[in-house]
Every structure is written in C-alpha cells, then in structure tokens.
Design a protein around this motif. Structure first.
Motif, short mmCIF file in Angstrom:
data_model
loop_
_atom_site.label_atom_id
_atom_site.label_comp_id
_atom_site.label_asym_id
_atom_site.label_seq_id
_atom_site.Cartn_x
_atom_site.Cartn_y
_atom_site.Cartn_z
N VAL A 151 37.38 33.48 40.94
CA VAL A 151 37.37 34.52 41.98
C VAL A 151 38.75 35.09 42.26
CG1 VAL A 151 35.40 33.37 43.06
CG2 VAL A 151 37.70 32.90 43.91
N LEU A 152 39.80 34.46 41.77
CA LEU A 152 41.15 34.87 42.16
C LEU A 152 41.52 36.24 41.59
CD1 LEU A 152 43.14 31.52 41.84
CD2 LEU A 152 41.89 32.44 43.78
N ILE A 153 41.26 36.45 40.29
CA ILE A 153 41.65 37.71 39.66
C ILE A 153 40.90 38.90 40.25
CG2 ILE A 153 41.82 38.94 37.48
CD1 ILE A 153 43.80 36.60 37.86
N PRO A 154 39.56 38.82 40.42
CA PRO A 154 38.88 39.95 41.06
C PRO A 154 39.43 40.28 42.46
CG PRO A 154 37.28 38.49 40.07
CD PRO A 154 38.60 37.81 39.97
N MET A 155 39.68 39.26 43.27
CA MET A 155 40.20 39.52 44.61
C MET A 155 41.60 40.11 44.56
SD MET A 155 39.72 39.75 47.79
CE MET A 155 38.11 38.99 47.94
N TYR A 156 42.40 39.64 43.61
CA TYR A 156 43.75 40.21 43.45
C TYR A 156 43.68 41.71 43.20
CZ TYR A 156 48.06 41.58 41.10
OH TYR A 156 49.19 42.25 40.73
N PHE A 157 42.82 42.12 42.26
CA PHE A 157 42.74 43.54 41.93
C PHE A 157 42.09 44.35 43.05
CE2 PHE A 157 43.39 42.06 37.52
CZ PHE A 157 44.44 42.92 37.17
N LEU A 158 41.13 43.77 43.76
CA LEU A 158 40.54 44.49 44.88
C LEU A 158 41.58 44.82 45.94
CD1 LEU A 158 37.14 42.59 45.35
CD2 LEU A 158 37.45 44.95 44.59
N ILE A 159 42.50 43.87 46.19
CA ILE A 159 43.56 44.11 47.16
C ILE A 159 44.61 45.07 46.59
CG2 ILE A 159 45.41 43.05 48.50
CD1 ILE A 159 43.73 40.47 48.55
N ALA A 171 48.80 41.24 47.60
CA ALA A 171 48.05 40.73 46.44
C ALA A 171 48.84 39.67 45.70
CB ALA A 171 47.69 41.89 45.51
N TRP A 172 50.13 39.90 45.53
CA TRP A 172 50.96 38.90 44.85
C TRP A 172 51.06 37.62 45.66
CZ3 TRP A 172 52.07 38.30 40.08
CH2 TRP A 172 52.19 39.40 39.21
N LYS A 173 51.20 37.75 46.94
CA LYS A 173 51.28 36.56 47.80
C LYS A 173 49.98 35.77 47.72
CE LYS A 173 53.09 35.32 52.37
NZ LYS A 173 53.56 35.86 53.66
N PHE A 174 48.85 36.48 47.74
CA PHE A 174 47.56 35.81 47.62
C PHE A 174 47.45 35.04 46.31
CE2 PHE A 174 43.41 36.35 45.50
CZ PHE A 174 42.65 35.50 46.27
N ILE A 175 47.78 35.68 45.20
CA ILE A 175 47.58 35.05 43.89
C ILE A 175 48.55 33.89 43.69
CG2 ILE A 175 49.11 36.48 42.48
CD1 ILE A 175 45.52 35.55 41.54
N THR A 252 37.70 47.17 53.12
CA THR A 252 36.72 46.53 54.00
C THR A 252 35.87 45.51 53.27
OG1 THR A 252 36.63 48.48 55.42
CG2 THR A 252 34.77 46.96 55.52
N ALA A 253 35.34 45.86 52.11
CA ALA A 253 34.50 44.91 51.36
C ALA A 253 35.30 43.68 50.96
CB ALA A 253 33.92 45.59 50.12
N GLY A 254 36.56 43.87 50.58
CA GLY A 254 37.40 42.73 50.22
C GLY A 254 37.64 41.79 51.39
N SER A 255 37.90 42.35 52.57
CA SER A 255 38.11 41.52 53.76
C SER A 255 36.84 40.75 54.13
CB SER A 255 38.54 42.39 54.94
OG SER A 255 39.84 42.90 54.76
#
Length: 535
Positions: A151-159, A171-175, A252-255
């Motif tokens: 799930v990490l890569i999809p969420m990174y790109f969504l952000i 996004a970088w901080k998240f990943i 919004t969908a990402g959050s």
C-alpha cells in the motif's frame, strides 16, 4: 466462501490493470476520463458486494474459527504459503475497507481531484484496496509483510501527484518513515519464522505449536522489532510526525483511506501477531506501550487545542490528523492492557474511527471545495463558513461527525474508548495496576480535551466567529454599520453525490453506537481464543 475472499483480494489488481488500458468504444461515455472513473466505481462496488456476501455467509456461531480459508504452497524452500482466511477480528475490517474504497470511488467520479490522468488515479486506488484487503486476509507472516508494504507506493503517488500544497515533502516523509519502520519489522518477522520454524500465523497462535520454540528473549526482541514497524503505521507517539503532513497534503480520497483504513493495518498487526504469537514479549513491553499510548492521547488533544485557538492559523485537515493520533492511542491502550475487554475495545475503536474520521475528511474536502480553504481563522471570520446559516445540512452533518468523534454515548465513538479504559482499569495479571490506572486517568483527561477542541471546531466553523445573522442572503454580502461585510453569501448545500457517499458512514456510526453487540459478538470469541493460546 473461498472464492469470495480470494476474489475480493485479487479483483482490484485485475481492475487496476484494466484501468490502464483503453476503454472499449461502447463504454467510453462522454469521454475516456469518465469511463475510467466509472470503471473504478464498478470494480470497487463488486468488491464491496463480495465482502458483504462473505459477511452474510460467515458462520456467526463460530466467529473464532478461520473461515473461507485457502492454503497453497508458494515458496516451499522457505515454507511460505498462500494462506488466506477470515475470522471475527478481520471480517469487519475487510468490509470497512471495501466500503470506504467504494465511497471514495463514487465521490471521485463526481469530484475528481486536480492532477494527472484519472487512469493512474483509479489504478492506484485499486492497488491500494487490494493491498489493504490482503493485509487483513493473509495468515502467513511473509505475505503479511508483502501486503503491508504493497500500500505504500500507491499512497505515496496519491499524495505526491494529486495532493495540495507541500505534497512532495509530505509524500517523501510518509514513504521514508513507513519504509524505515518496515525494515525493522521485517527483521522481527524473520526472527519469529526462523526460530519457530514456520511463518504460519494460525500455527504460531497456539500454545502447543511452534510458538513454544520462542524463548522469552526472542519474544521481547521480536515484539520490539515488529512493534516499531506497526507503531509507525498506527501511528503511535512519537512516531506519528509523518501523519499531519500527509493528511494536510493528500487529496480527499487519500485522506479518507489513510485515516479510515491504513492506520488500522498497524493496530491489526498488534492484535494478529504480537498478542498471540509473542505474548510473553508483549507482556514485558506492555507498560511502555500503554505509557506511549496515554501520552499520545493527551498530546494529540493538546495539539488540536493549539490549532483551534483564534489566530493560530490552524488547518482543519491537520487538526483532524492530530485527533487521529489521540484516537488511535485508545486503540493501543486497549491492546496494551492484554485483556479481552481492552482488546475488544481496541477493535471496536478501530472500526468507529474508520467510519467517523472517514466522514470528517470527506466533509473537510467538501468544505474546501466550497470555500477554497481549510484555514480555521478564515472559516470562522465574518465571511467564513458559518455553515448553519449558509449550508445548514452540511453544517449539521459536520456537527454530527464532530460529536461522534468526541465519543458521545449512543454513537460509535463511545464504546471503543470506554472499553479500552475499562481494560486499563483491570489489566492482565502481572501488569502494574497503578501504572495502568494512571494511563486510564490520562485517557480520561484526553476525552475531556477532545470534547473541548471538537466543540470549538463546531462553534467556529458551523456558527462563524462574528456573523451577525445566521440566515445569510444569496446575493453579495450586506454591509454592517461600519461599512464591512456583516453576512456572507450562501454556500452550496449537500449535493446528491455527497449524500450517496457520506450517508452510509453516518448511518453506520449510529447503528454501531446503538447496537454494539453486533460487532462485539464477532470479535469477542476470536479475541478470547487468541488470548487463550488457541483454546
């Protein structure tokens, strides 16, 4: 049942690949973008139907038993198997994941975030759904890790591609946070598998199974390593600092998916792996986990109070993100108590948080679309939101979500927090009761602080800071005695697609609050069996 569970996990991946292909001529509709967004709604709708059918066919008389199981050899040399199954702990999370993803797809069909092609957006949402569903369905430690990372890569790109201001840094901080935590978690999972001789989570959960090969020292080291990775995703204070930035920048969908689903993967890992597989190690570290959870509850609330005060230029999305730190602290406190009451409360709070915070992020996204800002000072100014007067249905739904989040009795947010504190009141044998009573007192203080900042949010956003009239005209703002604007023009109230995307969450919040036995009846037998060593 086997086909339903496996299909729910695999179908989003197939749908993601199909989303990247050209739409057939007869299915394009008005344009290709509309076709791919409709494809996302269709695939997530089918997955939701599959999970509902799975829940309908689930043997509710034996929720502690793994059902709809698939067990196939995958990498024989390492003893890794494709092992899927669902019980009373994972079933609600599967349905919640499918529901939130479907609602995000419906919302995005009518309100696609600004960014690159919708093809990539839909494909990433579907990959994210598949990885999340797999996390809750797999019963092999290595498959759990792969799904956890999926799930990490999809969420990174969504952000990074569809987010707002500061999206690249967020996004970088998240990943970076999540990947570093996952590296440590992988070492802990490998330690468990190599020392016990198996990666099978069902076998490891039994007292007379491979778990007997794990010494106390091995269990402590394994819990510490696995727990760091799970704590980052949960998020547990002080490993939470990636969360506010990610939520503030995400679309919004990402959050909604980040708060409603991804955070649950960490706490689910504590219940599915740490509690049954390494109970002695968790027992040793439980006081520290409880202490960090209690600090997180108070810290999250104080951070929200600082953001909501006048002149702080606080961001409403950031405030809700910090509130998640506090709410997930209750989940971790319930797990740390290592009692059936506390763990059941943690699982209930997981679901309640997904419903309520998902609704809150939907509402904040809609508010930003209407006003162009989520700054609390701007929203509460004389020309700010004042939702009760300008968009009464929208304002009423926001107030409902806020009071549900603060734990009003009769709504879903109440039961999980109460049961988590009851678990801390009588922790498991061998744990320091004075320490857990202190944690319970801090959690109680957190509930008061939570009520304070959420009621302030309602006061400022729904009523407005200094508006002189609650019913605002539809035309230009009327001047007051000093020549300044006294009222602001009306805002669009709830649209039909917003009713469709948000109503299920509000209804389920009420139903879970009035009928908690429906969820606790599923989780309690499974929790009793996990804590009892498979008996």
């Amino acid at each position: 049942m086997q086909i339903l569970l496996a299909g729910a996990v695999v179908l989003p991946l197939v749908g993601a690949l199909a989303a990247l292909l050209p739409a057939p001529p007869g299915l394009k509709g008005k344009n290709p973008d509309q076709a791919v967004l409709r494809h996302g709604v269709t695939v997530t709708g089918v997955v939701l139907a599959a999970t509902i059918a799975l829940a309908a066919g689930f043997d509710h008389a034996h929720p502690a038993r793994m059902q709809a199981t698939t067990d196939l050899s995958w990498i024989p040399a390492l003893g890794i198997r494709v092992h899927l199954g669902v019980d009373g702990i994972s079933l609600p999370l599967l349905v919640l994941t499918a529901l939130l993803t479907f609602l995000c797809a419906v919302y995005s069909y009518f309100n696609m975030p600004t960014g690159p092609s919708p093809k990539a957006f839909v494909a990433l949402i579907l990959v994210l759904e598949s990885g999340t569903l797999a996390t809750f369905a797999v019963l092999d430690l290595m498959l759990f890790f792969l799904a956890f990372e999926m799930v990490l890569i999809p969420m990174y790109f969504l952000i990074a591609r569809w987010g707002g201001a500061g999206r690249q840094a967020a996004a970088w901080k998240f990943i970076l946070y999540t990947l570093l935590g996952s590296v440590v978690m992988l070492l802990g999972l490998l330690l468990i598998g190599l020392k016990s001789g198996t990666f099978d989570m069902v076998a490891l959960a039994t007292d007379n199974g491979p778990k007997a090969q794990l010494s106390h020292t091995v269990q402590v080291v394994a819990v510490l390593a696995v727990g760091i990775g799970l704590a980052v995703k949960s998020p547990m204070w002080p490993l939470h600092s990636w969360l506010p930035d990610a939520h503030t920048a995400a679309p919004t969908a990402g959050s909604v998916l980040l708060a409603g689903v991804l955070l649950k993967m960490g706490t689910y890992g504590f219940v599915r792996i740490a509690l049954p597989v390494t109970p002695d190690g968790l027992h040793t570290l439980a006081p520290y986990l409880g202490a960090l959870a209690a600090v997180g509850i108070v810290y999250g609330s104080l951070a929200c109070l600082a953001l909501v005060r006048t002149g702080a230029k606080g961001d409403l999305k950031r405030l809700i993100a910090y509130s998640s730190v506090g709410h997930m602290g209750f989940v971790l406190l319930g797990i740390a108590s290592m009692t059936p009451t506390g763990v059941n409360g943690a699982l209930f709070a997981n679901i309640a948080h997904g419903l309520i915070t998902g609704l809150l992020f939907f509402l904040v996204g809609g508010l930003k679309d209407r006003t162009g800002t989520t700054d609390l000072d701007a929203l509460s100014g004389t020309t700010g939101a004042a939702l009760y007067g300008r968009a009464p249905r929208f304002g009423g739904l926001l107030a409902f979500a806020a009071v549900a989040s603060l734990g009003l009795p009769g709504l879903a947010g109440f039961w999980g927090e109460m049961l988590a504190m009851f678990g801390a009141f009588h922790p498991a044998a061998g744990l320091s009761r004075p320490a857990f009573l202190t944690f319970m007192a801090l959690a109680g203080l957190g509930t008061l602080l939570t009520a304070a900042y959420l009621l302030l949010v309602v006061r400022r956003v729904c009523m407005g800071g200094t508006l002189k009239a609650q019913a605002a005209p539809t035309g230009p703002a009327a001047p007051d005695d000093t020549g300044g604007p006294a009222t602001a023009p009306a805002l669009p109230d709830l649209a039909r697609y917003e009713y469709a995307a948000w109503s299920p969450l509000a209804v389920l919040t009420v139903l879970a609050g009035l009928w908690p036995a429906a969820l606790l009846g599923l989780t309690d037998p499974a929790v009793q069996q996990l804590l009892g060593g498979g008996k």
